[in-house]
Design a protein around this motif. Structure first.
Motif, mmCIF file in Angstrom:
data_model
loop_
_atom_site.group_PDB
_atom_site.id
_atom_site.type_symbol
_atom_site.label_atom_id
_atom_site.label_comp_id
_atom_site.label_asym_id
_atom_site.label_seq_id
_atom_site.Cartn_x
_atom_site.Cartn_y
_atom_site.Cartn_z
ATOM 1 N N ARG A 102 6.202 -23.535 -24.350
ATOM 2 C CA ARG A 102 6.729 -23.945 -23.040
ATOM 3 C C ARG A 102 6.082 -23.162 -21.896
ATOM 4 O O ARG A 102 6.559 -23.201 -20.764
ATOM 5 C CB ARG A 102 8.255 -23.726 -23.010
ATOM 6 N N SER A 103 5.025 -22.409 -22.196
ATOM 7 C CA SER A 103 4.365 -21.603 -21.156
ATOM 8 C C SER A 103 2.904 -21.968 -20.982
ATOM 9 O O SER A 103 2.177 -21.280 -20.258
ATOM 10 C CB SER A 103 4.437 -20.116 -21.516
ATOM 11 N N ILE A 104 2.462 -23.035 -21.635
ATOM 12 C CA ILE A 104 1.019 -23.331 -21.624
ATOM 13 C C ILE A 104 0.473 -23.620 -20.222
ATOM 14 O O ILE A 104 -0.721 -23.461 -19.988
ATOM 15 C CB ILE A 104 0.668 -24.512 -22.557
ATOM 16 N N HIS A 105 1.368 -24.019 -19.286
ATOM 17 C CA HIS A 105 0.901 -24.262 -17.910
ATOM 18 C C HIS A 105 0.408 -22.971 -17.255
ATOM 19 O O HIS A 105 -0.219 -23.016 -16.206
ATOM 20 C CB HIS A 105 2.028 -24.886 -17.074
ATOM 21 N N LEU A 106 0.711 -21.811 -17.879
ATOM 22 C CA LEU A 106 0.291 -20.522 -17.313
ATOM 23 C C LEU A 106 -1.065 -20.058 -17.849
ATOM 24 O O LEU A 106 -1.449 -18.910 -17.676
ATOM 25 C CB LEU A 106 1.350 -19.452 -17.623
ATOM 26 N N ILE A 107 -1.798 -20.957 -18.481
ATOM 27 C CA ILE A 107 -3.041 -20.577 -19.159
ATOM 28 C C ILE A 107 -4.042 -19.895 -18.221
ATOM 29 O O ILE A 107 -4.689 -18.912 -18.590
ATOM 30 C CB ILE A 107 -3.675 -21.798 -19.887
ATOM 31 N N LYS A 108 -4.138 -20.399 -16.985
ATOM 32 C CA LYS A 108 -5.109 -19.822 -16.046
ATOM 33 C C LYS A 108 -4.709 -18.369 -15.716
ATOM 34 O O LYS A 108 -5.549 -17.475 -15.725
ATOM 35 C CB LYS A 108 -5.169 -20.657 -14.771
ATOM 36 N N ASP A 109 -3.404 -18.156 -15.474
ATOM 37 C CA ASP A 109 -2.929 -16.796 -15.153
ATOM 38 C C ASP A 109 -3.201 -15.845 -16.309
ATOM 39 O O ASP A 109 -3.625 -14.707 -16.116
ATOM 40 C CB ASP A 109 -1.419 -16.803 -14.878
ATOM 41 N N ALA A 110 -2.964 -16.341 -17.540
ATOM 42 C CA ALA A 110 -3.164 -15.486 -18.713
ATOM 43 C C ALA A 110 -4.621 -15.042 -18.804
ATOM 44 O O ALA A 110 -4.911 -13.860 -19.030
ATOM 45 C CB ALA A 110 -2.768 -16.251 -19.975
ATOM 46 N N ILE A 111 -5.531 -15.984 -18.577
ATOM 47 C CA ILE A 111 -6.958 -15.647 -18.677
ATOM 48 C C ILE A 111 -7.376 -14.714 -17.536
ATOM 49 O O ILE A 111 -8.113 -13.752 -17.742
ATOM 50 C CB ILE A 111 -7.836 -16.916 -18.696
ATOM 51 N N GLU A 112 -6.855 -14.983 -16.333
ATOM 52 C CA GLU A 112 -7.216 -14.118 -15.193
ATOM 53 C C GLU A 112 -6.802 -12.675 -15.442
ATOM 54 O O GLU A 112 -7.548 -11.744 -15.167
ATOM 55 C CB GLU A 112 -6.580 -14.632 -13.906
ATOM 56 N N GLU A 113 -5.595 -12.496 -15.989
ATOM 57 C CA GLU A 113 -5.137 -11.126 -16.298
ATOM 58 C C GLU A 113 -6.036 -10.506 -17.363
ATOM 59 O O GLU A 113 -6.428 -9.344 -17.266
ATOM 60 C CB GLU A 113 -3.685 -11.147 -16.794
#
Ligand code: SAH
Ligand code: SF4
Ligand code: F3S
Length: 434
Positions: A102-113
């Motif tokens: 349920r968090s896959i929409h945060l993929i860009k944030d995860a990669i940026e971090e």
């Protein structure tokens, strides 16, 4: 430019989530690559349904690290991520991020971090993952579009991790479903959709039910085929079958997982129906749609399954004569209620039961496929055959995979053609264009 690669395990729901992640990343300027050596970021979208599937992830991460060292960013998403959350950082050294289903929409944030050298973990129950805009989903040249209509599961069958990995049931508004389907028709020429949910029959949004969804999707112009997955037998009813029977577009193919033919085992599994009730539903389905293609899932060697229980499963399979069966040995999963059950079945007995079941089904399928020989079917062409480049492969309305000579070649992909079946085995059907 940052290059990424997504590897997907598990079911259609995971495929669809991978399409969403790829789409989000591409819309932000990230570049998808095919070769692993070209990827700066590896995303493993994982399945946790059986132990083997979950274990594969650890081996896979090990292989990537060994080959490429610490230079590459590795993230785990999907069902193992939801199930294990930040425990994964302990189990996998140098893991960069963890994103639940349920968090896959945060993929860009995860990669940026991760690019900044920080770890990232989010496995909470968001709903934004269901609201990703149609233009952000990368459909991967597929001729069929996956469209989720609901997420999660409230059934808690005692063997199953899904309620823990995909959370509680949430349904999407019908308007969003329709908008997404129309978009895929307009932009990709999609003619077939598969409506996804762990238990589509429990769809409920502002009083609208699954039948309403089917009726509205059926009205969409340009669409030729509608499929859905998965129906729970306890909620599969006559009203729904009537909708299916009267629609030109809804495929007469039903996946109705029985899991076991023994009432004792069904009770231990928490399935909330009896074998008799299941048989009644199949009879009812066949009374409206005699030609219905029916498939099922079965689990053998569930704790407490005695020989007579297994024979009841075989009896059920014998009575129903399924067109296809997905069968599994019971696999104990963390957090599930069945872990507390006693009377585990020894592995050699489990193997034997699975073998017996699969051998019987092979025979049934060989006969059913033989009956298809000489007949002509409408096939939606999906791709060039993996084994033989001169052949195309596609599916009939009944979800049978058909391989046939390419003839005019690749330009047929995405089109409906008529194919006459000329030969078959229990696993495959071969045909020629007519
Ligand atoms: N929502 C779907 C099932 C998703 S899991 C449904 O309700 O039918 C797909 C299949 O995997 C299940 O139908 C079941 O047969 C199998 N499965 C699930 N958990 C399992 C386990 N712990 N061991 C073995 N098979 C399992
Ligand atoms: Fe798992 Fe049962 Fe839910 Fe299917 S209905 S996802 S088997 S808990
Ligand atoms: Fe699908 Fe596997 Fe998750 S079957 S829902 S990817 S546990």
């Amino acid at each position: 430019m940052v290059n990424f690669k997504i590897e997907t395990w598990g079911c259609q729901m995971n495929e669809y989530d991978s399409q969403k992640m790829a789409g989000i990343l591409k819309s932000r300027g990230y570049n998808e690559v095919e070769k692993e050596e070209d990827a700066d970021v590896f995303i493993l979208n994982t399945c946790s349904v059986r132990e083997k599937a979950a274990h594969k992830i650890f081996t896979r991460v090990g292989v990537i690290r060994k080959k490429f060292g610490k230079g590459k960013i590795i993230g785990i998403t999907g069902c193992v991520a939801s199930h294990e959350a930040d425990n994964l950082f302990k189990k996998i050294p140098n893991l960069n991020f963890v994103l639940g289903t349920r968090s896959i929409h945060l993929i860009k944030d995860a990669i940026e971090e991760a690019l900044k050298g920080k770890t990232f973990c989010d496995t909470s129950d968001h709903e934004e993952n269901l609201n990703i805009k149609p233009e952000q989903i990368d459909r991967k040249k597929m001729v069929k579009a996956y469209i989720s209509i609901m997420e999660g599961c409230n059934n808690f069958c005692t063997y199953c991790v899904v309620p823990y990995t995909r959370g509680r049931e949430v349904s999407r508004p019908i308007e969003d479903i329709i908008e997404e389907i129309k978009y895929t028709i307009e932009h990709y020429g999609i003619k077939e959709v598969e409506l996804l949910g762990q238990n589509v029959n429990s769809y409920n949004y502002n009083g609208k039910t699954f039948k309403d969804v089917l009726i509205e999707v059926d009205r969409i112009k340009g669409l030729k085929r509608i499929r859905f997955l998965t129906s729970h037998p306890k909620d599969f009813d006559e009203e729904l079958v009537k909708v299916i029977a009267t629609s030109e577009k809804i495929c007469k193919y039903i996946h109705l997982p029985m899991q076991s033919g023994s009432n004792k085992i069904l009770k231990l599994m928490g399935r909330k129906y009896t074998r008799e009730e299941y048989f009644e539903k199949i009879d009812m389905l066949r009374s409206y749609i005699p030609e219905a293609v029916i498939s099922s899932d079965f689990i053998v060697a569930f704790p407490g399954e005695e020989e007579e229980d297994f024979l009841l499963t075989m009896d059920a399979i014998h009575r129903i004569q399924y067109d296809n069966i997905f069968s599994f040995k019971y696999s104990p999963r963390p957090k599930t209620a069945a872990l507390r059950l006693k009377n585990e079945i020894p592995p050699e007995i489990a193997d034997k039961r699975l073998f017996v079941l699969q051998k019987y089904q092979e025979k049934v399928q060989a006969i059913k496929h033989k009956e298809m020989e000489g007949k002509i079917y409408e096939v939606l062409v999906e791709s060039v055959s993996k084994r033989d480049k001169t052949r195309l492969t596609g599916r009939t309305e009944g979800n049978h995979v058909v391989n046939f000579e390419a003839g005019r070649g690749e330009n047929l992909i995405g089109r409906f053609v008529k194919v006459k079946i000329i030969s078959s085995t229990f696993t495959s059907l071969k045909g020629i264009l007519v």
